[in-house]
Design an enzyme around this catalytic site. Structure first.
Site, mmCIF file in Angstrom:
data_model
loop_
_atom_site.group_PDB
_atom_site.id
_atom_site.type_symbol
_atom_site.label_atom_id
_atom_site.label_comp_id
_atom_site.label_asym_id
_atom_site.label_seq_id
_atom_site.Cartn_x
_atom_site.Cartn_y
_atom_site.Cartn_z
ATOM 1 N N ASP A 1 88.009 -35.132 72.826
ATOM 2 C CA ASP A 1 88.626 -34.343 71.614
ATOM 3 C C ASP A 1 89.639 -33.461 72.546
ATOM 4 O O ASP A 1 89.893 -33.351 73.647
ATOM 5 C CB ASP A 1 87.949 -33.752 70.644
ATOM 6 C CG ASP A 1 87.113 -32.456 71.383
ATOM 7 O OD1 ASP A 1 87.001 -32.310 72.744
ATOM 8 O OD2 ASP A 1 86.916 -31.383 70.648
ATOM 9 N N TYR B 1 87.512 -40.880 69.143
ATOM 10 C CA TYR B 1 86.894 -39.658 69.325
ATOM 11 C C TYR B 1 85.649 -39.564 68.359
ATOM 12 O O TYR B 1 84.228 -39.553 68.811
ATOM 13 C CB TYR B 1 87.616 -38.452 68.923
ATOM 14 C CG TYR B 1 86.870 -37.279 68.642
ATOM 15 C CD1 TYR B 1 86.072 -36.735 69.714
ATOM 16 C CD2 TYR B 1 86.221 -36.960 67.217
ATOM 17 C CE1 TYR B 1 85.240 -35.805 69.587
ATOM 18 C CE2 TYR B 1 85.380 -36.091 67.367
ATOM 19 C CZ TYR B 1 84.729 -35.476 68.428
ATOM 20 O OH TYR B 1 83.861 -34.520 68.084
ATOM 21 N N GLU C 1 81.545 -34.434 61.888
ATOM 22 C CA GLU C 1 82.436 -34.885 62.593
ATOM 23 C C GLU C 1 83.882 -35.524 61.948
ATOM 24 O O GLU C 1 85.078 -35.051 62.350
ATOM 25 C CB GLU C 1 82.263 -36.119 63.486
ATOM 26 C CG GLU C 1 81.323 -35.989 64.495
ATOM 27 C CD GLU C 1 81.552 -34.979 65.574
ATOM 28 O OE1 GLU C 1 82.779 -34.758 65.701
ATOM 29 O OE2 GLU C 1 80.927 -34.321 66.119
#
Length: 340
Positions: free
Chosen positions: A138, A120, A37
DNA sequence: TAAGCGTGGTG
DNA sequence: TCACCAAGCTT
């Protein structure tokens, strides 16, 4: 309703990605989810893949990552961009080890307190690795939700995104939204004809899917000029480490003057017979474009700030792309000097 | 809050 | 060639 349709689509069409479990599969390693991520922040899947594989092989656990030297980590990140992510990656790994016993906290709220983890990323890790029904917004999700409900403000999009997040399979749902945005509900020319949510989409009904989300006009990029210095001594080249904060912070680099209107040889790291190379390096950063001239000098091993690095092993130095370009130009054209 | 922060792919 | 933009965060 929307979530059910989306998950049904995802079960058949999920992208296969190195950091991802199959739909309905076991929860993946939180460390691997976090690593992917962070790498994926503002970065394409294609660019991330090789870095992700290298990092996971070199540092299989958060303990291993936390124990590494800053310089090795920064060099491994070289070329991926947004280097504050690499600094925060290390800070986060060390915080997980020293403050959380080597285990990532399992809630979005706790994850968000760690360096480099914002709204996020906290939601994504919580949903994907820990099954928390967290809102994950996102750029893809913003676009999908803005179109579904014909929303013009980010606040409204966030609110709607949270409202339609399901309690079941939140990790698959988050990744399904992102897959839909990446493969069907694309910024330009979305493939509405094969979209599983077409019947629910207000922007499609209006015939103007590309009108969402509303984008602010972007400011014009200024242009800057600069010089980098290729100082060569006995098969070594002089490298410096840039200050920890700011552009390319913490990265190894060629010595350079300031980047602005009028670059000058007076900013060289030491006095020498500097020769300007033909040609230059053009590079575009997020907020300005740059034309770099390359000045070269062959010298004795003078005392200079930085480290003399073997040119034969320059690939291991971890130069950011802009300096890698300059190094290539220097190596290609050392034989074709012109007077400055 | 708005600006700063990389790079490579795409049309 | 160039504008756009990609699984955002920090200050």
């Amino acid at each position: 309703m929307i979530a059910d349709k989306l998950l049904h689509w995802y079960d058949r069409h999920a992208r296969v990605l190195p950091w991802r479990s199959p739909p309905g599969g076991a929860a993946p390693d939180p460390y691997a989810v976090w690593l992917s991520e962070v790498m994926l922040q503002q970065t394409t899947v294609a660019a991330v893949k090789p870095y992700y594989e290298r990092f996971l092989a070199r540092w299989p656990t958060v303990e291993a990552l936390a124990a590494t030297e800053d310089a090795e980590l920064m060099a491994a990140w070289a070329g991926l961009g947004y280097y504050s992510r690499a600094r925060n990656l290390l800070a986060c790994a060390r915080a997980v080890v020293t403050e959380h016993g080597g285990r990532f906290p399992a809630s979005a709220a706790a994850l968000k307190r760690l360096p480099g983890i914002g709204d996020y990323t906290a939601g994504a890790i919580a949903a994907i690795a820990f099954g928390e029904s967290a809102a994950v917004v996102d750029g893809n999700v913003e676009r999908v939700v803005a179109r579904l409900f014909a929303l013009e403000s980010k606040a409204a999009v966030r609110e709607q995104a949270a409202a339609i997040t399901p309690a079941a399979r939140p990790g698959d749902y988050a990744q399904a939204m992102m897959d839909l945005g990446a493969t069907i509900c694309t910024p330009k020319r979305p493939a509405c004809g094969i979209c599983p949510l077409r019947e629910d989409c207000r922007a499609f009904a209006r015939g103007t899917p590309e009108a969402f989300p509303v984008r602010a006009p972007r400011a014009e990029k200024p242009h800057r000029r600069g010089i980098v210095f290729w100082a060569e001594a006995e098969g070594d080249v002089l490298l410096v480490t840039r200050p920890a904060k700011g552009l390319l912070g913490g990265m190894r680099a060629l010595p350079t003057g300031s980047w602005g209107d009028a670059p000058s040889l007076g900013e060289a790291p030491f006095a020498a017979d500097w020769q300007m190379l033909k040609g230059n390096v053009r590079h575009v950063f997020t907020h300005f474009s740059l034309d770099l001239s390359v000045a070269v000098a062959s010298v004795g091993r003078v005392n200079a700030e930085g480290e003399w690095w073997p040119i034969a092993r320059l690939g291991e130095a971890g130069l950011p792309t802009v300096f890698d370009k300059a190094a290539r130009l220097a190596l290609e054209s050392r034989m074709s000097l012109i007077a400055c």
